[in-house]
Design a protein around this motif. Structure first.
Motif, PDB file in Angstrom:
ATOM      1  N   LEU A  15       0.823  -1.212   0.000  1.00  0.00           N
ATOM      2  CA  LEU A  15       0.000   0.000   0.000  1.00  0.00           C
ATOM      3  C   LEU A  15       0.860   1.266   0.000  1.00  0.00           C
ATOM      4  CD1 LEU A  15      -2.891  -1.006   2.436  1.00  0.00           C
ATOM      5  CD2 LEU A  15      -2.973  -0.774  -0.056  1.00  0.00           C
ATOM      6  N   GLY A  16       1.969   1.232   0.708  1.00  0.00           N
ATOM      7  CA  GLY A  16       2.877   2.375   0.725  1.00  0.00           C
ATOM      8  C   GLY A  16       3.476   2.645  -0.643  1.00  0.00           C
ATOM      9  N   CYS A  17       3.892   1.579  -1.313  1.00  0.00           N
ATOM     10  CA  CYS A  17       4.447   1.738  -2.670  1.00  0.00           C
ATOM     11  C   CYS A  17       3.384   2.257  -3.636  1.00  0.00           C
ATOM     12  CB  CYS A  17       5.002   0.415  -3.167  1.00  0.00           C
ATOM     13  SG  CYS A  17       6.521  -0.086  -2.343  1.00  0.00           S
ATOM     14  N   ALA A  18       2.168   1.753  -3.509  1.00  0.00           N
ATOM     15  CA  ALA A  18       1.082   2.221  -4.379  1.00  0.00           C
ATOM     16  C   ALA A  18       0.785   3.692  -4.115  1.00  0.00           C
ATOM     17  CB  ALA A  18      -0.168   1.372  -4.159  1.00  0.00           C
ATOM     18  N   GLY A  19       0.756   4.075  -2.849  1.00  0.00           N
ATOM     19  CA  GLY A  19       0.508   5.475  -2.502  1.00  0.00           C
ATOM     20  C   GLY A  19       1.605   6.392  -3.016  1.00  0.00           C
ATOM     21  N   TRP A  20       2.856   5.945  -2.875  1.00  0.00           N
ATOM     22  CA  TRP A  20       3.982   6.748  -3.364  1.00  0.00           C
ATOM     23  C   TRP A  20       3.914   6.913  -4.878  1.00  0.00           C
ATOM     24  CZ3 TRP A  20       7.943   5.286  -6.687  1.00  0.00           C
ATOM     25  CH2 TRP A  20       8.930   6.245  -6.872  1.00  0.00           C
ATOM     26  N   SER A  21       3.581   5.834  -5.580  1.00  0.00           N
ATOM     27  CA  SER A  21       3.526   5.910  -7.041  1.00  0.00           C
ATOM     28  C   SER A  21       2.412   6.848  -7.493  1.00  0.00           C
ATOM     29  CB  SER A  21       3.343   4.519  -7.646  1.00  0.00           C
ATOM     30  OG  SER A  21       2.086   3.991  -7.317  1.00  0.00           O
ATOM     31  N   LEU A  22       1.255   6.797  -6.839  1.00  0.00           N
ATOM     32  CA  LEU A  22       0.165   7.709  -7.201  1.00  0.00           C
ATOM     33  C   LEU A  22       0.542   9.153  -6.889  1.00  0.00           C
ATOM     34  CD1 LEU A  22      -3.080   5.814  -6.188  1.00  0.00           C
ATOM     35  CD2 LEU A  22      -2.365   6.498  -8.467  1.00  0.00           C
ATOM     36  N   HIS A  23       1.210   9.364  -5.775  1.00  0.00           N
ATOM     37  CA  HIS A  23       1.636  10.715  -5.408  1.00  0.00           C
ATOM     38  C   HIS A  23       2.621  11.262  -6.434  1.00  0.00           C
ATOM     39  CE1 HIS A  23       2.724  14.130  -2.960  1.00  0.00           C
ATOM     40  NE2 HIS A  23       4.001  13.768  -3.041  1.00  0.00           N
ATOM     41  N   SER A  24       3.585  10.442  -6.843  1.00  0.00           N
ATOM     42  CA  SER A  24       4.569  10.870  -7.843  1.00  0.00           C
ATOM     43  C   SER A  24       3.879  11.200  -9.161  1.00  0.00           C
ATOM     44  CB  SER A  24       5.603   9.774  -8.079  1.00  0.00           C
ATOM     45  OG  SER A  24       6.310   9.499  -6.916  1.00  0.00           O
ATOM     46  N   LEU A  25       2.966  10.357  -9.572  1.00  0.00           N
ATOM     47  CA  LEU A  25       2.246  10.582 -10.825  1.00  0.00           C
ATOM     48  C   LEU A  25       1.371  11.834 -10.733  1.00  0.00           C
ATOM     49  CD1 LEU A  25       1.725   9.524 -13.647  1.00  0.00           C
ATOM     50  CD2 LEU A  25      -0.028   8.034 -12.706  1.00  0.00           C
ATOM     51  N   TYR A  26       0.749  12.053  -9.579  1.00  0.00           N
ATOM     52  CA  TYR A  26      -0.088  13.236  -9.372  1.00  0.00           C
ATOM     53  C   TYR A  26       0.750  14.513  -9.474  1.00  0.00           C
ATOM     54  CZ  TYR A  26      -3.257  16.503  -7.083  1.00  0.00           C
ATOM     55  OH  TYR A  26      -4.049  17.589  -6.788  1.00  0.00           O
ATOM     56  N   GLN A  27       1.926  14.493  -8.860  1.00  0.00           N
ATOM     57  CA  GLN A  27       2.805  15.664  -8.934  1.00  0.00           C
ATOM     58  C   GLN A  27       3.234  15.935 -10.374  1.00  0.00           C
ATOM     59  OE1 GLN A  27       5.917  14.722  -6.105  1.00  0.00           O
ATOM     60  NE2 GLN A  27       5.145  16.320  -4.744  1.00  0.00           N
ATOM     61  N   PHE A  28       3.598  14.879 -11.097  1.00  0.00           N
ATOM     62  CA  PHE A  28       3.989  15.078 -12.494  1.00  0.00           C
ATOM     63  C   PHE A  28       2.820  15.594 -13.315  1.00  0.00           C
ATOM     64  CE2 PHE A  28       3.870  13.513 -16.835  1.00  0.00           C
ATOM     65  CZ  PHE A  28       4.900  14.273 -17.364  1.00  0.00           C
ATOM     66  N   LYS A  29       1.645  15.035 -13.100  1.00  0.00           N
ATOM     67  CA  LYS A  29       0.467  15.465 -13.857  1.00  0.00           C
ATOM     68  C   LYS A  29       0.229  16.958 -13.668  1.00  0.00           C
ATOM     69  CE  LYS A  29      -3.625  15.198 -12.234  1.00  0.00           C
ATOM     70  NZ  LYS A  29      -4.774  16.107 -12.210  1.00  0.00           N
ATOM     71  N   ASN A  30       0.248  17.417 -12.437  1.00  0.00           N
ATOM     72  CA  ASN A  30       0.007  18.838 -12.176  1.00  0.00           C
ATOM     73  C   ASN A  30       1.103  19.715 -12.784  1.00  0.00           C
ATOM     74  OD1 ASN A  30      -2.362  18.346 -10.822  1.00  0.00           O
ATOM     75  ND2 ASN A  30      -1.396  18.292  -8.821  1.00  0.00           N
ATOM     76  N   GLN A  31       2.347  19.342 -12.575  1.00  0.00           N
ATOM     77  CA  GLN A  31       3.458  20.131 -13.090  1.00  0.00           C
ATOM     78  C   GLN A  31       3.509  20.069 -14.623  1.00  0.00           C
ATOM     79  OE1 GLN A  31       7.227  18.957 -11.476  1.00  0.00           O
ATOM     80  NE2 GLN A  31       8.272  20.780 -12.236  1.00  0.00           N
ATOM     81  N   GLY A  32       3.308  18.880 -15.178  1.00  0.00           N
ATOM     82  CA  GLY A  32       3.362  18.711 -16.623  1.00  0.00           C
ATOM     83  C   GLY A  32       2.256  19.454 -17.345  1.00  0.00           C
ATOM     84  N   LEU A  33       1.028  19.353 -16.835  1.00  0.00           N
ATOM     85  CA  LEU A  33      -0.079  20.053 -17.485  1.00  0.00           C
ATOM     86  C   LEU A  33       0.089  21.563 -17.393  1.00  0.00           C
ATOM     87  CD1 LEU A  33      -3.166  17.865 -16.517  1.00  0.00           C
ATOM     88  CD2 LEU A  33      -2.023  18.017 -18.723  1.00  0.00           C
ATOM     89  N   ALA A  34       0.623  22.050 -16.269  1.00  0.00           N
ATOM     90  CA  ALA A  34       0.882  23.491 -16.147  1.00  0.00           C
ATOM     91  C   ALA A  34       1.934  23.933 -17.169  1.00  0.00           C
ATOM     92  CB  ALA A  34       1.333  23.823 -14.729  1.00  0.00           C
ATOM     93  N   MET A  35       2.979  23.130 -17.334  1.00  0.00           N
ATOM     94  CA  MET A  35       4.010  23.460 -18.314  1.00  0.00           C
ATOM     95  C   MET A  35       3.445  23.440 -19.731  1.00  0.00           C
ATOM     96  SD  MET A  35       7.374  21.479 -16.912  1.00  0.00           S
ATOM     97  CE  MET A  35       8.554  22.245 -18.028  1.00  0.00           C
ATOM     98  N   LEU A  36       2.618  22.444 -20.030  1.00  0.00           N
ATOM     99  CA  LEU A  36       2.035  22.349 -21.368  1.00  0.00           C
ATOM    100  C   LEU A  36       1.089  23.513 -21.654  1.00  0.00           C
ATOM    101  CD1 LEU A  36       1.488  18.498 -21.533  1.00  0.00           C
ATOM    102  CD2 LEU A  36       3.110  19.837 -22.891  1.00  0.00           C
ATOM    103  N   ASP A  37       0.333  23.952 -20.644  1.00  0.00           N
ATOM    104  CA  ASP A  37      -0.519  25.133 -20.818  1.00  0.00           C
ATOM    105  C   ASP A  37       0.328  26.375 -21.093  1.00  0.00           C
ATOM    106  OD1 ASP A  37      -2.985  23.896 -20.536  1.00  0.00           O
ATOM    107  OD2 ASP A  37      -3.044  24.185 -18.358  1.00  0.00           O
ATOM    108  N   GLU A  38       1.421  26.489 -20.369  1.00  0.00           N
ATOM    109  CA  GLU A  38       2.327  27.618 -20.562  1.00  0.00           C
ATOM    110  C   GLU A  38       2.938  27.584 -21.974  1.00  0.00           C
ATOM    111  OE1 GLU A  38       6.060  29.643 -18.140  1.00  0.00           O
ATOM    112  OE2 GLU A  38       5.365  27.646 -17.592  1.00  0.00           O
ATOM    113  N   ILE A  39       3.340  26.402 -22.412  1.00  0.00           N
ATOM    114  CA  ILE A  39       3.906  26.241 -23.755  1.00  0.00           C
ATOM    115  C   ILE A  39       2.878  26.645 -24.809  1.00  0.00           C
ATOM    116  CG2 ILE A  39       4.645  24.496 -25.432  1.00  0.00           C
ATOM    117  CD1 ILE A  39       5.916  22.997 -23.004  1.00  0.00           C
TER     118      ILE A  39
END
Length: 126
Positions: A15-39
């Motif tokens: 469960l810890g590994c699953a939570g960490w992976s979702l958290h990492s993906l969530y952070q990338f999603k937010n940062q990546g989509l913001a960068m793509l909007d800026e681009i």
């Protein structure tokens, strides 16, 4: 009794590994989509060189996080994002605005789909 504690420990690790992976993906999603909007905004406002530089930043961000995602995400969606993000800086650099913007929108969709496909929802599990 030791088996129960061992089983509980294994479940907590999973469960810890699953939570960490979702958290990492969530952070990338937010940062990546913001960068793509800026681009996209830079490109639409005629600042294609700045958009190409930001596209290179997105490519480098993706290259950094892709290695950790390979461990827990199917390979096909990751390869699609890698392919699209590697083409994006060149399209911006050489001034092909329509294809550049289309690829930015495609990347937004791929990132959103990656997030939605990895959520632990019933329709994703079955």
């Amino acid at each position: 009794m030791k088996r129960i504690f061992l089983a509980i420990a294994i479940i907590l690790i999973i469960l810890g590994c699953a939570g960490w992976s979702l958290h990492s993906l969530y952070q990338f999603k937010n940062q990546g989509l913001a960068m793509l909007d800026e681009i996209s905004n830079y490109a639409k406002n005629g600042r294609l060189e700045t958009a190409a530089a930001k596209a290179e930043e997105f490519r480098l961000l993706w290259r950094d996080v892709e290695g950790s995602f390979i461990q827990f995400i199917r390979r096909d969606p990751l390869e699609q994002i890698t392919s699209a993000s590697s083409r994006l800086p060149s399209l911006g650099e050489y001034g092909d605005l329509s294809q550049f913007l289309a690829l930015v929108e495609e990347l937004k969709t791929l990132v959103e789909d990656l997030w939605e496909d990895e959520l632990p929802l019933l329709h994703n599990i079955i």
